[in-house]
Design a protein around this motif. Structure first.
Motif, PDB file in Angstrom:
ATOM      1  N   TYR A 115      24.919  18.230  57.971  1.00 37.46           N
ATOM      2  CA  TYR A 115      24.533  19.398  56.708  1.00 37.46           C
ATOM      3  C   TYR A 115      24.001  19.771  57.672  1.00 37.46           C
ATOM      4  CZ  TYR A 115      23.908  16.013  52.328  1.00 37.46           C
ATOM      5  OH  TYR A 115      23.480  15.385  51.616  1.00 37.46           O
ATOM      6  N   PRO A 116      24.960  21.891  56.964  1.00 40.70           N
ATOM      7  CA  PRO A 116      24.424  22.586  57.830  1.00 40.70           C
ATOM      8  C   PRO A 116      23.040  22.809  58.624  1.00 40.70           C
ATOM      9  CG  PRO A 116      25.192  23.324  55.540  1.00 40.70           C
ATOM     10  CD  PRO A 116      25.064  21.632  55.197  1.00 40.70           C
TER      11      PRO A 116
ATOM     12  N   ARG B 218      25.965  31.230  51.612  1.00 44.78           N
ATOM     13  CA  ARG B 218      27.085  31.617  52.454  1.00 44.78           C
ATOM     14  C   ARG B 218      28.950  30.591  52.334  1.00 44.78           C
ATOM     15  NH1 ARG B 218      28.305  36.115  56.572  1.00 44.78           N
ATOM     16  NH2 ARG B 218      25.556  36.000  56.727  1.00 44.78           N
ATOM     17  N   PHE B 219      28.046  29.338  53.234  1.00 45.89           N
ATOM     18  CA  PHE B 219      29.049  29.225  54.320  1.00 45.89           C
ATOM     19  C   PHE B 219      28.972  27.880  53.773  1.00 45.89           C
ATOM     20  CE2 PHE B 219      27.925  32.207  57.662  1.00 45.89           C
ATOM     21  CZ  PHE B 219      28.634  32.614  57.866  1.00 45.89           C
ATOM     22  N   SER B 220      28.245  27.504  52.770  1.00 45.91           N
ATOM     23  CA  SER B 220      28.798  26.019  52.275  1.00 45.91           C
ATOM     24  C   SER B 220      28.079  25.782  51.041  1.00 45.91           C
ATOM     25  CB  SER B 220      27.909  25.153  53.303  1.00 45.91           C
ATOM     26  OG  SER B 220      26.485  25.290  53.146  1.00 45.91           O
ATOM     27  N   GLY B 221      27.634  26.952  50.252  1.00 46.98           N
ATOM     28  CA  GLY B 221      27.563  27.263  48.899  1.00 46.98           C
ATOM     29  C   GLY B 221      28.468  26.062  47.731  1.00 46.98           C
ATOM     30  N   ASP B 222      29.526  26.139  48.017  1.00 48.00           N
ATOM     31  CA  ASP B 222      30.945  25.579  46.999  1.00 48.00           C
ATOM     32  C   ASP B 222      31.025  23.994  47.608  1.00 48.00           C
ATOM     33  OD1 ASP B 222      31.923  26.472  49.374  1.00 48.00           O
ATOM     34  OD2 ASP B 222      33.645  26.153  48.740  1.00 48.00           O
ATOM     35  N   LEU B 223      29.888  23.702  48.870  1.00 47.56           N
ATOM     36  CA  LEU B 223      30.360  22.742  49.170  1.00 47.56           C
ATOM     37  C   LEU B 223      29.384  21.349  48.824  1.00 47.56           C
ATOM     38  CD1 LEU B 223      30.856  23.308  52.806  1.00 47.56           C
ATOM     39  CD2 LEU B 223      33.072  23.369  51.390  1.00 47.56           C
ATOM     40  N   TYR B 224      28.348  21.857  48.508  1.00 50.20           N
ATOM     41  CA  TYR B 224      26.939  21.574  48.257  1.00 50.20           C
ATOM     42  C   TYR B 224      26.549  22.016  46.942  1.00 50.20           C
ATOM     43  CZ  TYR B 224      27.294  19.789  52.883  1.00 50.20           C
ATOM     44  OH  TYR B 224      28.025  19.320  53.879  1.00 50.20           O
ATOM     45  N   PRO B 225      27.207  22.648  45.557  1.00 53.31           N
ATOM     46  CA  PRO B 225      26.636  22.917  45.121  1.00 53.31           C
ATOM     47  C   PRO B 225      25.185  22.304  44.172  1.00 53.31           C
ATOM     48  CG  PRO B 225      28.837  21.492  43.992  1.00 53.31           C
ATOM     49  CD  PRO B 225      28.754  21.212  45.525  1.00 53.31           C
ATOM     50  N   GLY B 226      24.620  23.735  44.615  1.00 53.44           N
ATOM     51  CA  GLY B 226      22.947  23.187  43.465  1.00 53.44           C
ATOM     52  C   GLY B 226      22.078  22.902  44.994  1.00 53.44           C
ATOM     53  N   ARG B 227      22.636  23.146  45.958  1.00 54.72           N
ATOM     54  CA  ARG B 227      21.705  22.113  46.949  1.00 54.72           C
ATOM     55  C   ARG B 227      20.650  23.281  47.292  1.00 54.72           C
ATOM     56  NH1 ARG B 227      21.645  17.623  50.719  1.00 54.72           N
ATOM     57  NH2 ARG B 227      20.966  18.090  52.526  1.00 54.72           N
ATOM     58  N   TYR B 228      20.938  24.620  47.387  1.00 52.32           N
ATOM     59  CA  TYR B 228      20.926  25.079  48.638  1.00 52.32           C
ATOM     60  C   TYR B 228      19.891  26.271  47.948  1.00 52.32           C
ATOM     61  CZ  TYR B 228      22.288  22.809  52.826  1.00 52.32           C
ATOM     62  OH  TYR B 228      22.759  21.782  53.438  1.00 52.32           O
ATOM     63  N   THR B 229      19.077  26.256  47.147  1.00 52.21           N
ATOM     64  CA  THR B 229      17.883  26.756  46.072  1.00 52.21           C
ATOM     65  C   THR B 229      16.690  26.996  47.382  1.00 52.21           C
ATOM     66  OG1 THR B 229      16.115  24.956  45.661  1.00 52.21           O
ATOM     67  CG2 THR B 229      18.134  25.061  44.194  1.00 52.21           C
TER      68      THR B 229
ATOM     69  N   MET C 290      34.758  17.619  54.186  1.00 52.88           N
ATOM     70  CA  MET C 290      33.820  19.197  53.905  1.00 52.88           C
ATOM     71  C   MET C 290      32.855  20.037  54.746  1.00 52.88           C
ATOM     72  SD  MET C 290      32.368  18.442  50.773  1.00 52.88           S
ATOM     73  CE  MET C 290      33.456  18.232  49.787  1.00 52.88           C
ATOM     74  N   GLY C 291      32.218  18.779  55.346  1.00 53.82           N
ATOM     75  CA  GLY C 291      30.882  19.506  56.073  1.00 53.82           C
ATOM     76  C   GLY C 291      31.597  20.274  57.577  1.00 53.82           C
ATOM     77  N   MET C 292      32.903  19.960  57.556  1.00 47.56           N
ATOM     78  CA  MET C 292      33.307  20.646  58.485  1.00 47.56           C
ATOM     79  C   MET C 292      33.688  22.514  58.141  1.00 47.56           C
ATOM     80  SD  MET C 292      34.816  20.343  61.956  1.00 47.56           S
ATOM     81  CE  MET C 292      34.880  21.770  62.233  1.00 47.56           C
ATOM     82  N   LEU C 293      33.525  23.001  57.433  1.00 43.81           N
ATOM     83  CA  LEU C 293      34.059  24.112  56.861  1.00 43.81           C
ATOM     84  C   LEU C 293      32.042  24.499  57.150  1.00 43.81           C
ATOM     85  CD1 LEU C 293      36.030  22.113  54.718  1.00 43.81           C
ATOM     86  CD2 LEU C 293      36.092  24.713  54.143  1.00 43.81           C
ATOM     87  N   TYR C 294      31.125  24.085  56.909  1.00 44.41           N
ATOM     88  CA  TYR C 294      29.956  25.457  57.473  1.00 44.41           C
ATOM     89  C   TYR C 294      30.570  25.920  58.743  1.00 44.41           C
ATOM     90  CZ  TYR C 294      25.531  26.498  58.433  1.00 44.41           C
ATOM     91  OH  TYR C 294      24.546  27.389  58.781  1.00 44.41           O
ATOM     92  N   ARG C 295      31.059  25.097  59.565  1.00 49.77           N
ATOM     93  CA  ARG C 295      30.997  25.289  61.167  1.00 49.77           C
ATOM     94  C   ARG C 295      32.231  26.408  61.293  1.00 49.77           C
ATOM     95  NH1 ARG C 295      31.101  23.050  66.902  1.00 49.77           N
ATOM     96  NH2 ARG C 295      31.487  24.882  67.259  1.00 49.77           N
ATOM     97  N   LEU C 296      33.266  25.964  60.682  1.00 53.82           N
ATOM     98  CA  LEU C 296      34.017  26.655  60.738  1.00 53.82           C
ATOM     99  C   LEU C 296      33.891  28.803  59.518  1.00 53.82           C
ATOM    100  CD1 LEU C 296      37.255  24.690  59.798  1.00 53.82           C
ATOM    101  CD2 LEU C 296      37.284  25.500  61.997  1.00 53.82           C
ATOM    102  N   ARG C 297      33.615  28.517  59.227  1.00 58.62           N
ATOM    103  CA  ARG C 297      33.327  29.495  57.965  1.00 58.62           C
ATOM    104  C   ARG C 297      32.073  30.431  59.183  1.00 58.62           C
ATOM    105  NH1 ARG C 297      33.011  27.033  52.273  1.00 58.62           N
ATOM    106  NH2 ARG C 297      35.352  27.629  52.075  1.00 58.62           N
ATOM    107  N   LYS C 298      31.030  29.726  59.675  1.00 57.17           N
ATOM    108  CA  LYS C 298      30.302  30.512  60.714  1.00 57.17           C
ATOM    109  C   LYS C 298      30.836  30.958  61.900  1.00 57.17           C
ATOM    110  CE  LYS C 298      26.598  28.168  62.251  1.00 57.17           C
ATOM    111  NZ  LYS C 298      25.322  27.374  63.412  1.00 57.17           N
ATOM    112  N   ASP C 299      31.039  29.938  62.348  1.00 51.18           N
ATOM    113  CA  ASP C 299      32.195  30.813  63.992  1.00 51.18           C
ATOM    114  C   ASP C 299      32.762  31.275  63.655  1.00 51.18           C
ATOM    115  OD1 ASP C 299      29.883  28.549  64.378  1.00 51.18           O
ATOM    116  OD2 ASP C 299      31.185  27.146  66.520  1.00 51.18           O
ATOM    117  N   VAL C 300      33.997  31.444  62.780  1.00 51.97           N
ATOM    118  CA  VAL C 300      34.971  31.670  62.847  1.00 51.97           C
ATOM    119  C   VAL C 300      34.709  33.202  61.137  1.00 51.97           C
ATOM    120  CG1 VAL C 300      37.331  32.259  62.734  1.00 51.97           C
ATOM    121  CG2 VAL C 300      35.940  30.078  63.844  1.00 51.97           C
ATOM    122  N   PRO C 301      33.905  33.629  61.105  1.00 51.12           N
ATOM    123  CA  PRO C 301      33.457  34.041  59.737  1.00 51.12           C
ATOM    124  C   PRO C 301      34.324  35.488  58.946  1.00 51.12           C
ATOM    125  CG  PRO C 301      32.628  35.395  62.143  1.00 51.12           C
ATOM    126  CD  PRO C 301      32.856  34.378  62.092  1.00 51.12           C
ATOM    127  N   HIS C 302      35.424  35.958  59.732  1.00 51.71           N
ATOM    128  CA  HIS C 302      36.341  36.922  59.564  1.00 51.71           C
ATOM    129  C   HIS C 302      37.692  35.824  58.680  1.00 51.71           C
ATOM    130  CE1 HIS C 302      36.894  35.607  63.742  1.00 51.71           C
ATOM    131  NE2 HIS C 302      38.662  35.822  63.420  1.00 51.71           N
TER     132      HIS C 302
END
Ligand code: 13P
Ligand code: SF4
Length: 351
Positions: free
Chosen positions: A59-60, A16-27, A284-296
């Motif tokens: 990485y997340p 949800r928070f990093s699928g676009d950052l690391y496409p295909g990684r989290y199978t 871009m790793g920063m986006l995982y934290r931002l999206r997780k901590d500020v989800p709205h």
């Protein structure tokens, strides 16, 4: 005792928070492996009484394995406060060295890999020594993204969060003295402008980070075109840092919504801001934290290739190996460590 790491939780968060950052990684298979490794990491960290910390670009799964995630300054302060005999540091090598410099003999510091940093590599010690010879009374202010030897040659260390304050403090306490700011020319220029220190007294080293250099004006313009309503969060190492500052000062309309922030400040700013959308001008790793901590709120990477391959040398399998085999230990010779510590301590007292 309930197991703190759950497959569904990690699988959902990582995609949800990093699928676009690391496409295909989290199978599903990969996350299953990560969960197993994560559980072993947690058990070993407990057994070895270790505190795991991770930089915001990791990485997340490393962010999840850590007890503290943060920017350079926050992690330095956290490590300084902790009393465990072992620190496992997920970040680049200079960050592990900074941690070791701070804890000294109190703790052993280990890292999963030995990642470099292009900014650190842009430093030539001979040039610093030569500047010192020419300016025996001068002050050297070095960014935390430096090796222990450079810190040991410095009067002050600063981070992206406090660079302007440190420059101001150094100038106020040493009136008229020349200063050398190194190694990042963009951070140096922004700090000079923000601190309003006499620029004629400051020599700026001409180093830069290859990841942030990509975040130039054209990347920004394109991001603003795609997301015209967004606020811009810019790391001061960015290639656009000086021109953005000029645009902010000229009151160019879009740039009234641009803010210079360390990675940790981005979290606080985004949570407090009235804006709903943000363009994130850093790795871009920063986006995982931002999206997780500020989800709205909604976060867009400024540049799809702003990925630091050094930061990504660490992974959970290497952290597990490191905990099992007690490698790779960060060691610094004591005279260098003490001198580097003096420069870091000077910074920490300015907070
Ligand atoms: P922060 O201190 O803002 O986390 O920055 C560290 C870094 O390496 C930026 O590239
Ligand atoms: Fe170094 Fe740049 Fe990577 Fe930060 S993003 S660790 S400054 S190479």
């Amino acid at each position: 005792m309930t197991d703190p790491i759950q497959f569904d939780d990690w699988y959902d968060k990582f995609n949800r928070f990093s699928g676009d950052l690391y496409p295909g990684r989290y199978t599903r298979d990969f996350v299953r492996d990560l969960v197993e490794q994560g559980r072993e990491v947690a058990a070993l960290a407990k057994q070895k009484d270790s505190v795991i910390v991770a930089h915001n670009y990791q990485y997340p799964e490393l962010q999840e394995a850590a007890v503290e995630v943060g920017d350079s300054l926050g992690l330095s302060q956290f490590v300084g406060r902790q009393s465990k005999p072992r620190v496992d540091f997920c970040g680049v090598w200079f960050m592990g060295e900074t941690a070791k410099t701070i804890v000294g003999d109190r703790a052993r510091v280990y890292m999963p890999a030995q990642p470099g940093c292009s900014l650190v590599q842009s430093i030539d010690h001979a040039r610093i020594e030569s500047w010192r010879r020419q300016n025996p009374d001068g002050l050297i202010i070095s960014y935390v993204n430096t090796d222990a030897r450079t810190k040991a040659m410095s009067d002050y260390v600063c981070t992206s969060r406090n660079a302007a304050q440190v420059v101001r403090h150094a100038a106020d306490h040493n009136p008229g003295k020349r200063m050398l700011f190194l190694p990042d020319k963009y951070l140096g220029a922004v700090s000079l402008a923000q601190s309003k220190v006499d620029a004629d007294l400051v020599d700026l080293y001409d180093g830069g980070c290859h990841v942030h250099a990509k975040i130039g004006e054209s990347a920004l313009d394109e991001a603003y075109e795609r997301h015209p309503e967004a606020e811009l969060l810019i790391h001061p190492e960015c290639g656009c840092a000086s021109t953005c500052l000029a645009k902010i000062m000229n009151h160019e309309s879009e740039f009234s919504r641009a803010f210079y922030l360390s990675t940790e400040q981005m979290i606080h700013h985004a949570a407090a801001s009235e804006a709903r959308e943000f363009i994130v001008g850093t790795e871009m790793g920063m986006l995982y934290r931002l999206r997780k901590d500020v989800p709205h709120k909604i976060f867009h990477p400024v540049h799809p290739e702003a990925m630091c391959e050094y930061m990504k040398e660490n992974d959970l399998a290497k952290l597990l190996y490191s905990l099992r085999h007690d490698e790779i230990e960060v060691l610094i010779d004591e005279p260098t460590r003490r001198k580097a510590q003096a420069a870091i301590d000077r910074m920490l007292t300015i907070q």
